[in-house]
Write a protein that holds these residues in place. Sequence first.
Motif, PDB file in Angstrom:
ATOM      1  N   LEU A 114      49.769 -51.407  76.975  1.00  0.00           N
ATOM      2  CA  LEU A 114      50.969 -50.608  76.749  1.00  0.00           C
ATOM      3  C   LEU A 114      50.553 -49.155  76.624  1.00  0.00           C
ATOM      4  N   ARG A 115      51.534 -48.274  76.714  1.00  0.00           N
ATOM      5  CA  ARG A 115      51.257 -46.869  76.474  1.00  0.00           C
ATOM      6  C   ARG A 115      52.463 -46.203  75.823  1.00  0.00           C
ATOM      7  N   GLN A 116      52.175 -45.126  75.132  1.00  0.00           N
ATOM      8  CA  GLN A 116      53.240 -44.358  74.491  1.00  0.00           C
ATOM      9  C   GLN A 116      52.938 -42.879  74.639  1.00  0.00           C
ATOM     10  N   ALA A 117      53.798 -42.197  75.358  1.00  0.00           N
ATOM     11  CA  ALA A 117      53.679 -40.748  75.537  1.00  0.00           C
ATOM     12  C   ALA A 117      54.408 -40.051  74.388  1.00  0.00           C
ATOM     13  N   PRO A 118      54.032 -38.823  74.094  1.00  0.00           N
ATOM     14  CA  PRO A 118      54.694 -38.082  73.009  1.00  0.00           C
ATOM     15  C   PRO A 118      56.206 -38.019  73.199  1.00  0.00           C
ATOM     16  N   GLY A 119      56.940 -38.395  72.168  1.00  0.00           N
ATOM     17  CA  GLY A 119      58.389 -38.333  72.219  1.00  0.00           C
ATOM     18  C   GLY A 119      59.047 -39.442  73.002  1.00  0.00           C
ATOM     19  N   GLN A 120      58.250 -40.399  73.460  1.00  0.00           N
ATOM     20  CA  GLN A 120      58.812 -41.497  74.245  1.00  0.00           C
ATOM     21  C   GLN A 120      58.528 -42.834  73.586  1.00  0.00           C
ATOM     22  N   GLU A 121      59.272 -43.847  73.992  1.00  0.00           N
ATOM     23  CA  GLU A 121      59.052 -45.181  73.460  1.00  0.00           C
ATOM     24  C   GLU A 121      57.813 -45.805  74.093  1.00  0.00           C
ATOM     25  N   ARG A 122      57.215 -46.713  73.356  1.00  0.00           N
ATOM     26  CA  ARG A 122      56.073 -47.446  73.887  1.00  0.00           C
ATOM     27  C   ARG A 122      56.563 -48.382  74.988  1.00  0.00           C
ATOM     28  N   GLU A 123      55.801 -48.474  76.066  1.00  0.00           N
ATOM     29  CA  GLU A 123      56.195 -49.324  77.190  1.00  0.00           C
ATOM     30  C   GLU A 123      55.022 -50.184  77.628  1.00  0.00           C
ATOM     31  N   GLY A 124      55.326 -51.405  77.974  1.00  0.00           N
ATOM     32  CA  GLY A 124      54.315 -52.276  78.550  1.00  0.00           C
ATOM     33  C   GLY A 124      54.102 -51.907  79.997  1.00  0.00           C
ATOM     34  N   ILE A 125      52.846 -51.797  80.424  1.00  0.00           N
ATOM     35  CA  ILE A 125      52.575 -51.377  81.794  1.00  0.00           C
ATOM     36  C   ILE A 125      51.833 -52.423  82.605  1.00  0.00           C
ATOM     37  N   ALA A 126      51.145 -53.325  81.957  1.00  0.00           N
ATOM     38  CA  ALA A 126      50.409 -54.346  82.697  1.00  0.00           C
ATOM     39  C   ALA A 126      50.140 -55.527  81.789  1.00  0.00           C
ATOM     40  N   SER A 127      50.186 -56.718  82.366  1.00  0.00           N
ATOM     41  CA  SER A 127      49.897 -57.921  81.589  1.00  0.00           C
ATOM     42  C   SER A 127      49.136 -58.918  82.439  1.00  0.00           C
ATOM     43  N   ILE A 128      48.394 -59.777  81.741  1.00  0.00           N
ATOM     44  CA  ILE A 128      47.693 -60.865  82.399  1.00  0.00           C
ATOM     45  C   ILE A 128      47.827 -62.086  81.508  1.00  0.00           C
ATOM     46  N   ASP A 129      48.271 -63.201  82.098  1.00  0.00           N
ATOM     47  CA  ASP A 129      48.479 -64.378  81.265  1.00  0.00           C
ATOM     48  C   ASP A 129      47.244 -65.275  81.281  1.00  0.00           C
ATOM     49  N   ALA A 130      47.349 -66.421  80.603  1.00  0.00           N
ATOM     50  CA  ALA A 130      46.207 -67.322  80.468  1.00  0.00           C
ATOM     51  C   ALA A 130      45.732 -67.855  81.821  1.00  0.00           C
ATOM     52  N   ASP A 131      46.625 -67.888  82.803  1.00  0.00           N
ATOM     53  CA  ASP A 131      46.256 -68.379  84.130  1.00  0.00           C
ATOM     54  C   ASP A 131      45.759 -67.277  85.049  1.00  0.00           C
ATOM     55  N   GLY A 132      45.740 -66.056  84.537  1.00  0.00           N
ATOM     56  CA  GLY A 132      45.274 -64.935  85.344  1.00  0.00           C
ATOM     57  C   GLY A 132      46.355 -64.256  86.166  1.00  0.00           C
ATOM     58  N   ASN A 133      47.602 -64.665  85.970  1.00  0.00           N
ATOM     59  CA  ASN A 133      48.700 -64.009  86.685  1.00  0.00           C
ATOM     60  C   ASN A 133      48.945 -62.639  86.080  1.00  0.00           C
ATOM     61  N   THR A 134      49.142 -61.658  86.936  1.00  0.00           N
ATOM     62  CA  THR A 134      49.312 -60.279  86.483  1.00  0.00           C
ATOM     63  C   THR A 134      50.706 -59.746  86.821  1.00  0.00           C
ATOM     64  N   ASN A 135      51.127 -58.799  85.998  1.00  0.00           N
ATOM     65  CA  ASN A 135      52.385 -58.096  86.237  1.00  0.00           C
ATOM     66  C   ASN A 135      52.203 -56.633  85.900  1.00  0.00           C
ATOM     67  N   TYR A 136      52.925 -55.781  86.622  1.00  0.00           N
ATOM     68  CA  TYR A 136      52.800 -54.345  86.430  1.00  0.00           C
ATOM     69  C   TYR A 136      54.180 -53.698  86.362  1.00  0.00           C
ATOM     70  N   GLU A 137      54.249 -52.678  85.547  1.00  0.00           N
ATOM     71  CA  GLU A 137      55.439 -51.843  85.514  1.00  0.00           C
ATOM     72  C   GLU A 137      55.458 -51.017  86.795  1.00  0.00           C
ATOM     73  N   ALA A 138      56.654 -50.711  87.274  1.00  0.00           N
ATOM     74  CA  ALA A 138      56.794 -50.107  88.602  1.00  0.00           C
ATOM     75  C   ALA A 138      56.000 -48.810  88.764  1.00  0.00           C
ATOM     76  N   SER A 139      55.951 -47.998  87.721  1.00  0.00           N
ATOM     77  CA  SER A 139      55.321 -46.680  87.866  1.00  0.00           C
ATOM     78  C   SER A 139      53.799 -46.749  88.014  1.00  0.00           C
ATOM     79  N   VAL A 140      53.195 -47.877  87.676  1.00  0.00           N
ATOM     80  CA  VAL A 140      51.740 -47.988  87.775  1.00  0.00           C
ATOM     81  C   VAL A 140      51.295 -48.974  88.839  1.00  0.00           C
ATOM     82  N   LYS A 141      52.240 -49.710  89.387  1.00  0.00           N
ATOM     83  CA  LYS A 141      51.901 -50.724  90.386  1.00  0.00           C
ATOM     84  C   LYS A 141      51.251 -50.070  91.588  1.00  0.00           C
ATOM     85  N   GLY A 142      50.135 -50.634  92.007  1.00  0.00           N
ATOM     86  CA  GLY A 142      49.404 -50.078  93.128  1.00  0.00           C
ATOM     87  C   GLY A 142      48.355 -49.055  92.733  1.00  0.00           C
ATOM     88  N   ARG A 143      48.446 -48.542  91.501  1.00  0.00           N
ATOM     89  CA  ARG A 143      47.447 -47.574  91.004  1.00  0.00           C
ATOM     90  C   ARG A 143      46.587 -48.148  89.896  1.00  0.00           C
TER      91      ARG A 143
END
Length: 122
Positions: free
Chosen positions: A37-66
């Motif tokens: 997760l990340r939190q920028a000054p003055g902004q809410e904390r947001e989840g940006i990437a996750s990996i589950d027990a099976d290794g499946n990953t998910n990304y928030e749109a703004s970081v996907k591909g980077r």
Amino acid sequence: EVQLVESGGGSVQAGGSLRLSCTSSGATITNYCMIWLRQAPGQEREGIASIDADGNTNYEASVKGRFSISRDDAKNRLYLRMNGLQPEDTAMYYCWGDKTSTECAQRIANYRGQGIQVTVSS
């Protein structure tokens, strides 16, 4: 008691790369849902990437591909590789995690690191 400690943050110029690490002590995270997760000054904390027990990953749109989340079971460590960093990526970055039999999501994560600063200059 599970402790998560982030490392690898710092300052970088736009277009640069960093790799964040999250090291677990007190428990192996192999079968954990792990989230960056990340939190920028003055902004809410947001989840940006996750990996589950099976290794499946998910990304928030703004970081996907980077950004890329991965884990090293032998080192009991979670990573976030960040490429093409931009000033808007400047934030405190956190790793959270926990075991779950349901969705890999922030609400299930009882173990939370203290965070590490990433600053991207233009």
